[in-house]
Design a protein around this motif. Structure first.
Motif, mmCIF file in Angstrom:
data_model
loop_
_atom_site.group_PDB
_atom_site.id
_atom_site.type_symbol
_atom_site.label_atom_id
_atom_site.label_comp_id
_atom_site.label_asym_id
_atom_site.label_seq_id
_atom_site.Cartn_x
_atom_site.Cartn_y
_atom_site.Cartn_z
ATOM 1 N N ALA A 35 0.938 -1.363 0.403
ATOM 2 C CA ALA A 35 -0.074 -0.070 -0.020
ATOM 3 C C ALA A 35 0.535 1.205 0.040
ATOM 4 N N GLU A 36 0.359 2.225 -0.242
ATOM 5 C CA GLU A 36 1.344 4.070 -0.676
ATOM 6 C C GLU A 36 0.869 4.222 0.926
ATOM 7 N N GLN A 37 -0.224 4.126 1.470
ATOM 8 C CA GLN A 37 0.028 5.048 2.480
ATOM 9 C C GLN A 37 -1.083 3.848 3.318
ATOM 10 N N ALA A 38 -0.464 4.210 4.822
ATOM 11 C CA ALA A 38 -0.611 3.326 5.928
ATOM 12 C C ALA A 38 -2.182 3.934 6.447
ATOM 13 N N GLU A 39 -3.091 5.040 5.717
ATOM 14 C CA GLU A 39 -4.835 5.026 6.188
ATOM 15 C C GLU A 39 -4.935 3.458 5.024
ATOM 16 N N ASP A 40 -4.550 3.593 3.600
ATOM 17 C CA ASP A 40 -4.896 1.803 2.738
ATOM 18 C C ASP A 40 -5.220 1.303 3.658
ATOM 19 N N ALA A 41 -4.520 0.400 4.530
ATOM 20 C CA ALA A 41 -3.423 -0.335 5.659
ATOM 21 C C ALA A 41 -4.952 -0.439 6.393
ATOM 22 N N ASP A 42 -5.431 0.417 7.655
ATOM 23 C CA ASP A 42 -6.333 0.669 8.162
ATOM 24 C C ASP A 42 -7.504 0.419 7.174
ATOM 25 N N PHE A 43 -7.703 1.017 5.669
ATOM 26 C CA PHE A 43 -8.953 0.972 5.261
ATOM 27 C C PHE A 43 -9.778 -0.859 5.099
ATOM 28 N N PHE A 44 -7.906 -1.345 4.686
ATOM 29 C CA PHE A 44 -8.336 -3.004 4.476
ATOM 30 C C PHE A 44 -8.703 -3.595 5.455
ATOM 31 N N ALA A 45 -8.078 -3.783 6.803
ATOM 32 C CA ALA A 45 -8.189 -4.040 7.950
ATOM 33 C C ALA A 45 -9.849 -4.351 8.656
ATOM 34 N N LYS A 48 -15.367 -18.746 8.494
ATOM 35 C CA LYS A 48 -15.581 -17.926 8.858
ATOM 36 C C LYS A 48 -14.002 -17.192 9.683
ATOM 37 N N PHE A 49 -13.709 -15.793 9.964
ATOM 38 C CA PHE A 49 -11.768 -15.554 10.607
ATOM 39 C C PHE A 49 -12.551 -14.251 11.364
ATOM 40 N N GLN A 50 -11.317 -14.197 12.041
ATOM 41 C CA GLN A 50 -10.863 -13.363 12.573
ATOM 42 C C GLN A 50 -9.648 -12.824 12.284
ATOM 43 N N LEU A 51 -8.938 -11.300 12.740
ATOM 44 C CA LEU A 51 -8.016 -11.474 12.850
ATOM 45 C C LEU A 51 -7.002 -11.500 13.508
ATOM 46 N N ALA A 52 -5.829 -12.041 13.358
ATOM 47 C CA ALA A 52 -5.442 -13.276 14.979
ATOM 48 C C ALA A 52 -4.743 -11.834 15.937
ATOM 49 N N ASP A 53 -4.259 -10.743 15.337
ATOM 50 C CA ASP A 53 -3.724 -9.519 15.652
ATOM 51 C C ASP A 53 -4.124 -8.478 14.954
ATOM 52 N N ASP A 54 -3.174 -7.375 15.390
ATOM 53 C CA ASP A 54 -2.694 -6.008 14.670
ATOM 54 C C ASP A 54 -2.614 -6.054 12.989
ATOM 55 N N CYS A 55 -2.676 -5.557 12.400
ATOM 56 C CA CYS A 55 -1.939 -5.158 11.205
ATOM 57 C C CYS A 55 -0.722 -4.869 11.176
ATOM 58 N N LEU A 56 -0.008 -5.562 11.106
ATOM 59 C CA LEU A 56 2.038 -5.281 11.251
ATOM 60 C C LEU A 56 2.449 -4.675 9.810
ATOM 61 N N GLU A 57 2.580 -3.670 10.136
ATOM 62 C CA GLU A 57 3.514 -2.940 8.430
ATOM 63 C C GLU A 57 5.236 -3.594 8.885
ATOM 64 N N LEU A 58 5.451 -3.774 7.695
ATOM 65 C CA LEU A 58 7.114 -5.127 7.587
ATOM 66 C C LEU A 58 7.965 -3.921 7.569
ATOM 67 N N ASP A 59 8.967 -3.449 8.413
ATOM 68 C CA ASP A 59 10.423 -2.788 8.324
ATOM 69 C C ASP A 59 11.686 -3.443 8.982
ATOM 70 N N GLY A 60 11.543 -5.240 9.026
ATOM 71 C CA GLY A 60 12.742 -5.481 8.973
ATOM 72 C C GLY A 60 13.517 -6.356 10.099
ATOM 73 N N ALA A 101 12.077 -10.952 7.005
ATOM 74 C CA ALA A 101 12.211 -12.312 6.122
ATOM 75 C C ALA A 101 12.066 -11.428 4.911
ATOM 76 N N LEU A 102 10.510 -11.841 5.161
ATOM 77 C CA LEU A 102 10.163 -11.148 4.494
ATOM 78 C C LEU A 102 9.876 -9.932 3.847
ATOM 79 N N TYR A 103 10.433 -8.812 4.260
ATOM 80 C CA TYR A 103 10.273 -7.382 4.702
ATOM 81 C C TYR A 103 11.881 -7.660 3.455
ATOM 82 N N THR A 104 12.685 -8.307 3.710
ATOM 83 C CA THR A 104 13.271 -8.375 2.930
ATOM 84 C C THR A 104 13.799 -8.739 1.791
ATOM 85 N N LEU A 105 12.799 -10.219 1.333
ATOM 86 C CA LEU A 105 12.221 -10.286 0.222
ATOM 87 C C LEU A 105 11.437 -9.194 -0.571
#
Length: 336
Positions: A187-197, A218-230, A240-244
């Motif tokens: 996502a380009e902005q953090a607001e987009d991530a909140d919108f998707f959550a 049926k499902f729920q978020l197991a934890d809050d959305c995490l921004e990857l930063d390494g 490792a995901l952020y690096t890849l």
């Protein structure tokens, strides 16, 4: 782009159809391709009259502000570390000729052969072990991984809608308590991530996949959305995901979503290694099911020498609305 991770925990079994097996109820997969997932989001939002959310989501995706991966498996290890898995790269499996193989004992040769057979069934690899896997591929050594995310069950049901009650079978997958699926979002902005959550929270109440009338998916978020930063909040894998994800100059770019290439990208596709998946079928929620056009997508795990953007396509029209199929790429850079 900024990268976000959403871990999903399923409170009920899931039934994700498999068109490659004829789409019958007796077959299921436990992961969900990005194109099917995106269609499910739009369908659920429009069905619930949340047109504003659906239109905004579609506009952000078509404008290039959002890109999503397949729903991929995660599990919590006994140590408490969260393990996130990626598709096995579709690369030439170079089983190098071992000059010492003539000196192997019969037992050792059988064990090596069994290990290679087991690797053929390996579909997902921990993000933090991807480098180890690729090193084994280059050296011609098998890579072993004993990971379990749950159990597939085949249940018998009875169709009572006809004059004669007839049995049929439904395959489902039940995730372990400490496992589920996760989504990567660019996502380009953090607001987009909140919108998707917010969208994921809403759709989780109705579920994903088939047999939702029986409570599946049926499902729920197991934890809050995490921004990857390494930094590795959950452990080695999210670092490792952020690096890849940010290795745009790596020798191979592995697709983490099903990709529909544009005509000008076909030459780049031919230089890569890929599997195809045919999609099509019918509009299942219609009173009179309508046939959709069929296309072939490049499966996640396919590897190319560059990041192919992909595109959205129209598979037909139903009730005056276009039937869209998501085919944009999200990639992890690897050195094969």
């Amino acid at each position: 782009m900024r990268y976000f991770l959403y871990p999903l925990r399923f409170s009920a079994p899931v039934h994700f159809g498999t068109a490659e097996c004829g789409g019958g109820l007796e077959h299921t997969r436990f992961t969900l391709p990005a194109d099917t997932f995106f269609s499910a989001l739009l369908s659920e939002l429009y069905h619930a009259k949340e047109n504003a959310y659906a239109d905004t989501l579609l506009q952000k995706v078509e404008a290039g502000h959002l890109r999503c991966s397949d729903l991929l498996p995660w599990r919590e290890a006994a140590t408490g570390e969260w393990c996130f898995y990626l598709p096995r790269p579709i690369l030439p499996m170079m089983q190098a000729a071992d000059t010492d193989s003539v000196s192997l004992s019969y037992r050792a040769a059988c064990e090596e052969t069994a290990a290679w057979k087991q690797q053929k069934r390996l579909a997902y690899i921990r993000a933090s072990r991807m480098t180890e896997y690729l090193a084994n591929v280059r050296a011609g050594r098998p890579f072993l991984s004993e990971d379990s995310f749950g159990q597939e069950v085949l249940r018998q049901r009875v169709n009572c809608r006809e004059i004669e009650a007839l049995p049929y079978f439904v395959a489902s997958f039940t995730f372990a308590e400490s496992a589920g699926l996760y989504l990567l979002l660019a996502a380009e902005q953090a607001e987009d991530a909140d919108f998707f959550a917010d969208i994921l929270t809403f759709v989780g109440h109705s579920g994903l996949g088939g047999k939702r009338s029986s409570g599946y998916g049926k499902f729920q978020l197991a934890d809050d959305c995490l921004e990857l930063d390494g930094t590795g909040i959950y452990g080695a894998d999210d670092a490792a995901l952020y690096t890849l994800l940010t290795q745009e100059q790596a020798s191979w770019q592995m697709a983490l979503s099903s990709v529909l290439p544009a005509e000008e990208d076909l030459l780049a596709v031919c230089r890569g290694n890929y599997h195809l998946r045919r999609v099509g079928g019918f509009v299942t929620d219609a009173a009179v099911p309508g046939k959709k056009d069929s296309i072939c997508l490049l499966e996640s795990g396919s590897c190319f020498q560059q990041r192919i953007p992909g595109q959205m396509t129209n598979l037909g029209t139903y009730d005056g609305h276009p039937i869209l199929r998501y085919g944009y790429g999200l990639y992890a850079g690897i050195s094969g």
